[in-house]
Design a protein around this motif. Structure first.
Motif, PDB file in Angstrom:
ATOM      1  N   ALA A 394       2.813   3.314 -11.826  1.00 50.47           N
ATOM      2  CA  ALA A 394       1.748   4.230 -12.245  1.00 50.47           C
ATOM      3  C   ALA A 394       2.269   5.648 -12.399  1.00 50.47           C
ATOM      4  O   ALA A 394       1.926   6.356 -13.362  1.00 50.47           O
ATOM      5  CB  ALA A 394       0.604   4.185 -11.226  1.00 50.47           C
ATOM      6  N   LEU A 395       3.122   6.085 -11.478  1.00 53.76           N
ATOM      7  CA  LEU A 395       3.675   7.434 -11.563  1.00 53.76           C
ATOM      8  C   LEU A 395       4.663   7.553 -12.722  1.00 53.76           C
ATOM      9  O   LEU A 395       4.715   8.577 -13.411  1.00 53.76           O
ATOM     10  CB  LEU A 395       4.359   7.804 -10.246  1.00 53.76           C
ATOM     11  N   ALA A 396       5.454   6.526 -12.931  1.00 54.98           N
ATOM     12  CA  ALA A 396       6.427   6.563 -14.022  1.00 54.98           C
ATOM     13  C   ALA A 396       5.732   6.641 -15.377  1.00 54.98           C
ATOM     14  O   ALA A 396       6.233   7.267 -16.313  1.00 54.98           O
ATOM     15  CB  ALA A 396       7.328   5.332 -13.955  1.00 54.98           C
ATOM     16  N   LEU A 397       4.550   6.012 -15.491  1.00 47.96           N
ATOM     17  CA  LEU A 397       3.801   6.011 -16.747  1.00 47.96           C
ATOM     18  C   LEU A 397       2.837   7.193 -16.851  1.00 47.96           C
ATOM     19  O   LEU A 397       2.183   7.364 -17.889  1.00 47.96           O
ATOM     20  CB  LEU A 397       3.012   4.704 -16.875  1.00 47.96           C
ATOM     21  N   GLY A 398       2.732   7.990 -15.804  1.00 52.82           N
ATOM     22  CA  GLY A 398       1.789   9.102 -15.816  1.00 52.82           C
ATOM     23  C   GLY A 398       0.342   8.663 -15.755  1.00 52.82           C
ATOM     24  O   GLY A 398      -0.563   9.387 -16.172  1.00 52.82           O
ATOM     25  N   ASN A 399       0.092   7.476 -15.224  1.00 47.70           N
ATOM     26  CA  ASN A 399      -1.263   6.932 -15.141  1.00 47.70           C
ATOM     27  C   ASN A 399      -1.892   7.340 -13.814  1.00 47.70           C
ATOM     28  O   ASN A 399      -1.901   6.580 -12.840  1.00 47.70           O
ATOM     29  CB  ASN A 399      -1.209   5.408 -15.278  1.00 47.70           C
ATOM     30  N   TYR A 400      -2.439   8.563 -13.773  1.00 41.55           N
ATOM     31  CA  TYR A 400      -2.964   9.046 -12.499  1.00 41.55           C
ATOM     32  C   TYR A 400      -4.236   8.306 -12.094  1.00 41.55           C
ATOM     33  O   TYR A 400      -4.546   8.203 -10.911  1.00 41.55           O
ATOM     34  CB  TYR A 400      -3.184  10.561 -12.529  1.00 41.55           C
ATOM     35  N   HIS A 401      -4.993   7.782 -13.060  1.00 43.85           N
ATOM     36  CA  HIS A 401      -6.204   7.010 -12.717  1.00 43.85           C
ATOM     37  C   HIS A 401      -5.833   5.795 -11.863  1.00 43.85           C
ATOM     38  O   HIS A 401      -6.425   5.567 -10.802  1.00 43.85           O
ATOM     39  CB  HIS A 401      -6.909   6.563 -14.000  1.00 43.85           C
ATOM     40  N   LYS A 402      -4.835   5.031 -12.297  1.00 44.85           N
ATOM     41  CA  LYS A 402      -4.404   3.853 -11.538  1.00 44.85           C
ATOM     42  C   LYS A 402      -3.782   4.257 -10.204  1.00 44.85           C
ATOM     43  O   LYS A 402      -3.992   3.603  -9.172  1.00 44.85           O
ATOM     44  CB  LYS A 402      -3.396   3.042 -12.348  1.00 44.85           C
ATOM     45  N   PHE A 403      -3.009   5.367 -10.203  1.00 40.78           N
ATOM     46  CA  PHE A 403      -2.354   5.805  -8.973  1.00 40.78           C
ATOM     47  C   PHE A 403      -3.376   6.074  -7.873  1.00 40.78           C
ATOM     48  O   PHE A 403      -3.205   5.629  -6.730  1.00 40.78           O
ATOM     49  CB  PHE A 403      -1.523   7.060  -9.240  1.00 40.78           C
ATOM     50  N   PHE A 404      -4.463   6.795  -8.199  1.00 37.49           N
ATOM     51  CA  PHE A 404      -5.434   7.139  -7.162  1.00 37.49           C
ATOM     52  C   PHE A 404      -6.287   5.939  -6.761  1.00 37.49           C
ATOM     53  O   PHE A 404      -6.799   5.890  -5.642  1.00 37.49           O
ATOM     54  CB  PHE A 404      -6.299   8.309  -7.615  1.00 37.49           C
ATOM     55  N   GLN A 405      -6.423   4.940  -7.630  1.00 34.99           N
ATOM     56  CA  GLN A 405      -7.066   3.698  -7.222  1.00 34.99           C
ATOM     57  C   GLN A 405      -6.196   2.957  -6.202  1.00 34.99           C
ATOM     58  O   GLN A 405      -6.699   2.383  -5.237  1.00 34.99           O
ATOM     59  CB  GLN A 405      -7.308   2.813  -8.455  1.00 34.99           C
ATOM     60  N   LEU A 406      -4.891   2.984  -6.426  1.00 37.94           N
ATOM     61  CA  LEU A 406      -3.959   2.365  -5.469  1.00 37.94           C
ATOM     62  C   LEU A 406      -3.957   3.123  -4.143  1.00 37.94           C
ATOM     63  O   LEU A 406      -3.794   2.529  -3.074  1.00 37.94           O
ATOM     64  CB  LEU A 406      -2.542   2.344  -6.063  1.00 37.94           C
ATOM     65  N   TYR A 407      -4.132   4.432  -4.201  1.00 39.00           N
ATOM     66  CA  TYR A 407      -4.170   5.246  -2.988  1.00 39.00           C
ATOM     67  C   TYR A 407      -5.346   4.855  -2.087  1.00 39.00           C
ATOM     68  O   TYR A 407      -5.266   4.937  -0.858  1.00 39.00           O
ATOM     69  CB  TYR A 407      -4.262   6.723  -3.368  1.00 39.00           C
ATOM     70  N   LEU A 408      -6.445   4.413  -2.690  1.00 38.08           N
ATOM     71  CA  LEU A 408      -7.630   4.040  -1.922  1.00 38.08           C
ATOM     72  C   LEU A 408      -7.537   2.629  -1.356  1.00 38.08           C
ATOM     73  O   LEU A 408      -8.415   2.205  -0.598  1.00 38.08           O
ATOM     74  CB  LEU A 408      -8.873   4.144  -2.822  1.00 38.08           C
ATOM     75  N   ASP A 409      -6.490   1.896  -1.721  1.00 38.96           N
ATOM     76  CA  ASP A 409      -6.369   0.506  -1.266  1.00 38.96           C
ATOM     77  C   ASP A 409      -4.915   0.223  -0.861  1.00 38.96           C
ATOM     78  O   ASP A 409      -4.219  -0.571  -1.485  1.00 38.96           O
ATOM     79  CB  ASP A 409      -6.809  -0.436  -2.393  1.00 38.96           C
ATOM     80  N   VAL A 410      -4.466   0.879   0.212  1.00 35.22           N
ATOM     81  CA  VAL A 410      -3.074   0.749   0.662  1.00 35.22           C
ATOM     82  C   VAL A 410      -2.990  -0.230   1.826  1.00 35.22           C
ATOM     83  O   VAL A 410      -3.709  -0.068   2.816  1.00 35.22           O
ATOM     84  CB  VAL A 410      -2.504   2.115   1.117  1.00 35.22           C
ATOM     85  N   PRO A 411      -2.137  -1.254   1.744  1.00 39.99           N
ATOM     86  CA  PRO A 411      -1.982  -2.178   2.881  1.00 39.99           C
ATOM     87  C   PRO A 411      -1.182  -1.564   4.018  1.00 39.99           C
ATOM     88  O   PRO A 411      -0.395  -0.629   3.808  1.00 39.99           O
ATOM     89  CB  PRO A 411      -1.231  -3.364   2.256  1.00 39.99           C
ATOM     90  N   ASN A 412      -1.393  -2.095   5.220  1.00 44.68           N
ATOM     91  CA  ASN A 412      -0.669  -1.661   6.421  1.00 44.68           C
ATOM     92  C   ASN A 412      -0.809  -0.154   6.628  1.00 44.68           C
ATOM     93  O   ASN A 412      -1.898   0.389   6.531  1.00 44.68           O
ATOM     94  CB  ASN A 412       0.791  -2.095   6.328  1.00 44.68           C
TER      95      ASN A 412
END
Length: 506
Positions: A394-412
């Protein structure tokens, strides 16, 4: 150096940069505690510098030198070694009597020895004497010659006569008459340091050694050098601890450990249980960190490498992550990597995911690529690792929308690592929003896209970066004046990516 900006939806940009420096933000995230799993072991080694290589022909030395250079270019230095080098050159550790050139030579000699013998990852670099301390000790040994009796000094100065009290590698074939770790009163630093033999001429002599030779030639006071290479420690088995105390302060070793000061493994199991209870009850990180370092040291000096050792390092790493202590986390991570490679069982999937997120935080693209290359196809499908790889993508592609969705669902406990670089990613996303949405944007949209908990938190983030004048209250909502704030947040984004050091700190 200019970096391409992460793209807003529908805006084409160049790939996202893994740049440097950040202003780390630590946010409390309700994830699991640091000791929910099991652990890790360490192999102690005590070679403090390298013995000299035997004479070689010019052709052989040239070929060997070329091979060593090729290997060094490809070698991935452990974080513990880099920390040891940094500690050597810290201002408060420097000694005016030791030149930088001498320190660099001794560092190269010590590190090369552990690399050549495959002990770089298992050496306890926290307990390793600094190069300036080793050099000062060697000088003191050379100065002891005038105090010796003439016959003793003459015998010591004769290369053909060996000191019967010093053991060489060829003398270690027979059984050791005593335990390998002798009493500190009888064990000098000389017994724990190896260095090149001085029987032949040195290729590069220190100023101290040159002055000593001049005095010898002049016959000043009958000076004769008795300097000899300190013997390496005997390779017999490690000590077995006798200490029954569950709690013990961490002290850096300055002499060989004594059995009465070291706790055996069965006691260390009880210590770990006690520390977990105290961490849950009191949450005193300074105390817990000190006790864990002491526990790890006792495992190291006894060369205990098993699943219990793995669990100790994993638990300490999780606690360090929870408190944002990247220095201690780094040491645990380095040892865990070596222990997993040794085939010991633990939560390798969890910590390999952390490793990927850690290298994203420190913007270390080379180490990140190496970590990904080490993954198997099956490991890439494990949820923690797949999540970390998605963050990278997500960061490599500049897709900040996907990045912050991943931030809200982090395992461990990955959220603690993402908290360390979430601020700079929010600045990058705001800079892109200022380019893509003009002349203004509802504050509620920013709150949802950048994973803020509330509009108030989003507004405070903008205000903290001098954007108060770009917030405008209207009848039904608050807007962010993107058309006017572009330059401000582009500058803030550049500063956030300025540089990140080895430990992930500005």
């Amino acid at each position: 150096m200019s970096w391409a900006s992460p793209a807003a939806p529908g805006v084409q940009t160049t790939p996202y940069p893994y740049s440097s420096s950040i202003n780390t933000a630590y946010t409390a995230v309700p994830v699991r505690s640091g000791f929910d799993h099991q652990t890790y072991p360490v192999q102690p080694q005590y070679p403090y510098s390298a013995p000299a290589n035997p004479p070689q022909s010019t052709t052989t030395m040239a070929s060997s030198s070329h091979q060593q250079q090729t290997q060094q270019q490809k070698f991935d230095w452990p974080d513990s070694v880099r920390s040891y080098v940094q500690r050597s050159f810290q201002t408060w550790n420097l000694d005016s009597g030791v030149t930088r050139a001498e320190m660099e030579a001794k560092l190269k000699q010590t590190i090369s020895f552990t690399q050549d013998h495959g002990t770089m990852y298992t050496t306890d670099w926290n307990s390793m004497p600094l190069p300036q301390d080793i050099i000062k000790y060697e000088r003191q040994q050379a100065l002891r010659a005038p105090a010796m009796a003439p016959a003793t000094a003459a015998a010591a100065a004769t290369p053909a006569v060996a000191n019967p009290k010093k053991r060489k590698s060829s003398d270690l074939s027979g059984p050791e008459p005593t335990v390998p770790w002798r009493d500190a009163k009888s064990l000098s630093l000389e017994d724990r340091i190896t260095k090149p033999a001085m029987d032949g001429p040195l290729s590069a002599k220190s100023k101290f050694q040159k002055n000593a030779e001049k005095r010898q030639r002049r016959g000043d006071g009958g000076y004769q050098s008795s300097y000899r290479s300190p013997s390496p420690p005997p390779p017999a088995g490690p000590i077995v601890g006798l200490n029954e105390n569950l709690e013990k302060r961490y002290l850096r070793l300055t002499a060989a450990p004594k059995a009465k000061d070291v706790r055996p493994e069965r006691v260390l199991h009880q210590t770990l249980d006690l520390l977990k209870k105290k961490w849950r009850k009191d949450g005193n990180y300074n105390y817990i960190c000190d006790q864990f370092k002491s526990l790890r040291q006792d495992l190291t000096v006894q060369r205990v490498r098993n699943e219990f050792t793995v669990s100790v390092y994993e638990i300490h790493a999780r606690i360090a992550l929870e408190k944002g202590d990247l220095g201690e986390y780094n040491q645990c991570q380095t040892q865990l990597r070596a222990l997993y490679k040794a085939g010991l069982k633990g939560n390798s999937t969890e910590f390999k995911a952390y490793r990927i997120l850690y290298f994203i935080h420190t913007a270390n693209r080379t180490a990140l690529n190496d970590a990904i290359a080490d993954l198997t196809t099956a490991e890439k499908e494990e949820r923690p690792i797949k999540h970390a790889l998605d963050v990278r993508s997500a960061l490599a592609l500049g897709n900040y929308h996907k990045f912050f969705q991943l931030y809200l669902d982090v395992p461990n406990m990955g959220a603690y690592l993402m908290d360390m670089f979430i601020k700079r990613e929010r600045l990058a996303a705001l800079a892109n929003m200022c380019k893509a949405f003009k002349p203004d944007l509802k504050l509620r949209y920013i709150t949802e896209e950048l994973a803020f908990e509330s509009d108030a938190e989003a507004a405070q983030f903008i205000i903290d970066h001098d954007g108060r004048d770009f917030l405008e209250e209207r009848s039904e909502y608050i807007v962010f004046l993107t058309g006017k704030a572009g330059m401000l947040f582009e500058s803030a984004r550049s500063e956030a990516f300025r540089r990140v050091d080895l430990r992930g700190q500005i």
